[in-house]
Design an enzyme around this catalytic site. Structure first.
Site, PDB file in Angstrom:
ATOM      1  N   ASP A   1       9.933 -14.836   0.254  1.00 13.78           N
ATOM      2  CA  ASP A   1       9.775 -14.274   1.595  1.00 13.78           C
ATOM      3  C   ASP A   1      10.443 -12.897   1.630  1.00 13.78           C
ATOM      4  OD1 ASP A   1       9.830 -13.635   4.249  1.00 13.78           O
ATOM      5  OD2 ASP A   1      10.790 -15.512   4.892  1.00 13.78           O
ATOM      6  N   ILE A   2       9.659 -11.879   1.875  1.00 12.98           N
ATOM      7  CA  ILE A   2      10.176 -10.509   1.814  1.00 12.98           C
ATOM      8  C   ILE A   2      11.237 -10.241   2.881  1.00 12.98           C
ATOM      9  CG2 ILE A   2       8.491  -9.374   3.350  1.00 12.98           C
ATOM     10  CD1 ILE A   2       8.259  -7.179   1.151  1.00 12.98           C
TER      11      ILE A   2
ATOM     12  N   ASP B   1       3.432  -9.011   8.584  1.00 14.95           N
ATOM     13  CA  ASP B   1       3.827  -8.184   9.732  1.00 14.95           C
ATOM     14  C   ASP B   1       4.505  -9.052  10.795  1.00 14.95           C
ATOM     15  OD1 ASP B   1       3.930  -5.878  11.262  1.00 14.95           O
ATOM     16  OD2 ASP B   1       1.964  -6.195  12.153  1.00 14.95           O
TER      17      ASP B   1
ATOM     18  N   TYR C   1      -6.685  -8.741   5.470  1.00 16.21           N
ATOM     19  CA  TYR C   1      -7.589  -7.618   5.180  1.00 16.21           C
ATOM     20  C   TYR C   1      -8.515  -7.873   3.998  1.00 16.21           C
ATOM     21  CZ  TYR C   1      -5.558  -4.447   8.676  1.00 16.21           C
ATOM     22  OH  TYR C   1      -5.168  -3.849   9.842  1.00 16.21           O
TER      23      TYR C   1
ATOM     24  N   SER D   1      -2.775  -5.644   1.959  1.00 13.07           N
ATOM     25  CA  SER D   1      -4.223  -5.860   2.143  1.00 13.07           C
ATOM     26  C   SER D   1      -4.739  -7.186   1.579  1.00 13.07           C
ATOM     27  CB  SER D   1      -5.071  -4.730   1.529  1.00 13.07           C
ATOM     28  OG  SER D   1      -5.018  -3.593   2.348  1.00 13.07           O
TER      29      SER D   1
ATOM     30  N   GLY E   1       0.527 -12.595   9.624  1.00  6.33           N
ATOM     31  CA  GLY E   1       0.902 -12.454   8.213  1.00  6.33           C
ATOM     32  C   GLY E   1       2.318 -11.927   8.035  1.00  6.33           C
TER      33      GLY E   1
HETATM   34  P1  ADP Z   1      -2.992  -7.525   5.279  1.00  5.63           P
HETATM   35  O1  ADP Z   1      -3.481  -7.496   6.702  1.00  5.63           O
HETATM   36  O2  ADP Z   1      -2.579  -6.156   4.768  1.00  5.63           O
HETATM   37  O3  ADP Z   1      -3.911  -8.259   4.379  1.00  5.63           O
HETATM   38  P2  ADP Z   1      -1.221  -9.862   5.461  1.00  5.63           P
HETATM   39  O4  ADP Z   1       0.083  -9.947   6.124  1.00  5.63           O
HETATM   40  O5  ADP Z   1      -2.319 -10.672   6.059  1.00  5.63           O
HETATM   41  O6  ADP Z   1      -1.592  -8.295   5.379  1.00  5.63           O
HETATM   42  O7  ADP Z   1      -1.073 -10.249   3.947  1.00  5.63           O
HETATM   43  C1  ADP Z   1      -0.500  -9.418   2.963  1.00  5.63           C
HETATM   44  C2  ADP Z   1       0.154 -10.281   1.916  1.00  5.63           C
HETATM   45  O8  ADP Z   1       1.453 -10.656   2.380  1.00  5.63           O
HETATM   46  C3  ADP Z   1      -0.578 -11.580   1.637  1.00  5.63           C
HETATM   47  O9  ADP Z   1      -0.635 -11.795   0.222  1.00  5.63           O
HETATM   48  C4  ADP Z   1       0.308 -12.623   2.327  1.00  5.63           C
HETATM   49  O10 ADP Z   1       0.204 -13.882   1.706  1.00  5.63           O
HETATM   50  C5  ADP Z   1       1.666 -12.029   2.121  1.00  5.63           C
HETATM   51  N1  ADP Z   1       2.745 -12.529   2.998  1.00  5.63           N
HETATM   52  C6  ADP Z   1       2.669 -13.180   4.186  1.00  5.63           C
HETATM   53  N2  ADP Z   1       3.904 -13.462   4.663  1.00  5.63           N
HETATM   54  C7  ADP Z   1       4.800 -12.972   3.740  1.00  5.63           C
HETATM   55  C8  ADP Z   1       6.228 -12.946   3.631  1.00  5.63           C
HETATM   56  N3  ADP Z   1       7.009 -13.470   4.579  1.00  5.63           N
HETATM   57  N4  ADP Z   1       6.785 -12.357   2.537  1.00  5.63           N
HETATM   58  C9  ADP Z   1       6.011 -11.801   1.581  1.00  5.63           C
HETATM   59  N5  ADP Z   1       4.657 -11.782   1.629  1.00  5.63           N
HETATM   60  C10 ADP Z   1       4.063 -12.360   2.692  1.00  5.63           C
END
Ligand code: ADP
Length: 329
Positions: A9-10, A33, A120, A116, A31
């Site tokens: 988890d970032i 964000d 996306y 993305s 997601g």
């Molecule tokens: P986008 O709209 O740019 O596709 P998303 O948030 O839907 O952005 O997804 C971008 C990537 O981030 C995906 O691979 C998703 O699984 C990942 N992701 C979602 N939550 C987290 C998190 N808490 N930490 C790291 N990566 C995440």
């Protein structure tokens, strides 16, 4: 500086900056964000409101508020429309522009999600490759030392379809010694350097004589090989995915004992053959064995003459094995 790949988890990373895969309004979404805004608290949204949105491929920076990082860099990835309308260029510029912004704010560590690759719709394997290429190109173009972490949220099972992955899997299946599976840790363990076997001397040698007979150390062999290959130090540690600090530690200590992934990374940077790799490892007290999946994967690349550390790390990561390279702790 090394590129690291992590699963997790970032929002939990205590780095200088994390990157948010935002939408053009910068007013929050789902997601990663959504996770970033939840963890940062409402002040993040308040600052985002003042930014006036963000164009695809561009990046903007805010503070991190309740997050453990100092800054959040908001970038907008392209929506995937089949790959023919500039998605790759735009995705690549998300990484480059975010890293530029991080450098302008003197960040020395930055974590990215796979931009993305969620809502996306960018195919994950391609998004991953674009990310690594863009990060690598940026790091090669700057003198700055920035640690970049690529954070994957889900299991990296998207690697399976790739032909490289299939070839590595085939090689693993043919060479991995399943009988030793229970003893996997043996491979990862250090193997104490074997003392030199010699005919029994008539009289015990003095300690001084014995020490004179000690083989070339890991550091000595490494430095000799760097010279023989006509490489510079930065060429070597960059190709090994090591940070300068760790390399300086090794260089400055003739008896330095590296971790196995560090020793292997240096063998890759030096483009050593398999026997040479084994010799360098032995100087640090390690062996390359068929009871270790990661050893077999690295062996596969060496035998193929493929010495791209990121490609090797991508394969290791996809098989859940520890990555090569490292940094001083
Ligand atoms: P986008 O709209 O740019 O596709 P998303 O948030 O839907 O952005 O997804 C971008 C990537 O981030 C995906 O691979 C998703 O699984 C990942 N992701 C979602 N939550 C987290 C998190 N808490 N930490 C790291 N990566 C995440």
């Amino acid at each position: 500086m090394p590129i690291e790949i992590l699963r997790g988890d970032i929002t939990r990373l205590a780095v200088d900056a994390i990157v948010d895969a935002a939408n053009p309004s910068l007013l929050g979404g789902g997601g990663v964000d959504g996770a970033i805004h939840r963890a940062a608290g409402p002040e993040l949204l308040a600052e985002c409101r003042m930014l006036g949105g963000c164009r695809t491929g561009q990046a903007k920076l805010t503070r991190g508020y309740k997050l453990p990082c100092r800054y959040v860099i908001h970038t907008v990835g392209p929506v995937w429309h089949g790959g023919l309308v500039g998605e790759r260029r735009l995705l690549s510029s998300c990484y480059t522009n975010s890293l530029r912004l991080a450098a302008q704010h003197s960040c020395s560590s930055v974590a990215f999600p796979l931009i993305s690759a969620g809502a996306y719709g960018y195919p994950k394997d391609q998004a991953f490759r674009v990310a690594l290429d863009a990060i690598r190109d940026f790091l090669a173009s700057t003198e700055r030392e920035i640690l970049v972490i690529l954070v994957l949220w889900e299991r990296a099972d998207f690697f399976g379809a790739d032909s490289l992955h299939k070839n590595v899997r085939r090689y693993l299946d043919a060479h991995y010694d399943d009988a030793l599976d229970g003893n996997r840790s043996i491979a990862a363990q250090e193997i104490a350097p074997m003392p030199q076997m010699r005919a029994m001397p008539a009289a015990m040698p003095s300690l001084e004589d014995a020490l004179r007979d000690v083989e070339e150390s890991f550091t000595q062999m490494l430095l000799r090989m760097i010279d023989e290959k006509g490489m510079t130090d930065p060429e070597c540690y960059k190709r090994a995915n090591l940070d300068r600090k760790l390399f300086s530690k090794i260089r400055g200590d003739i008896h330095y004992k590296p971790r196995k992934p560090t020793a292997l990374a240096l063998a890759i940077a030096l483009r050593l053959t398999l026997p040479e790799t084994k010799e360098l490892l032995a100087r640090a007290g390690y062996a390359l064995t068929h009871s270790s999946r990661s050893d077999i994967i690295v062996e596969y690349f060496i035998l193929q003459g493929k010495y791209d550390i990121l490609e090797i790390n991508e394969a290791l990561f996809s098989f859940d094995e520890p990555l090569l390279g490292g940094r001083a702790v």
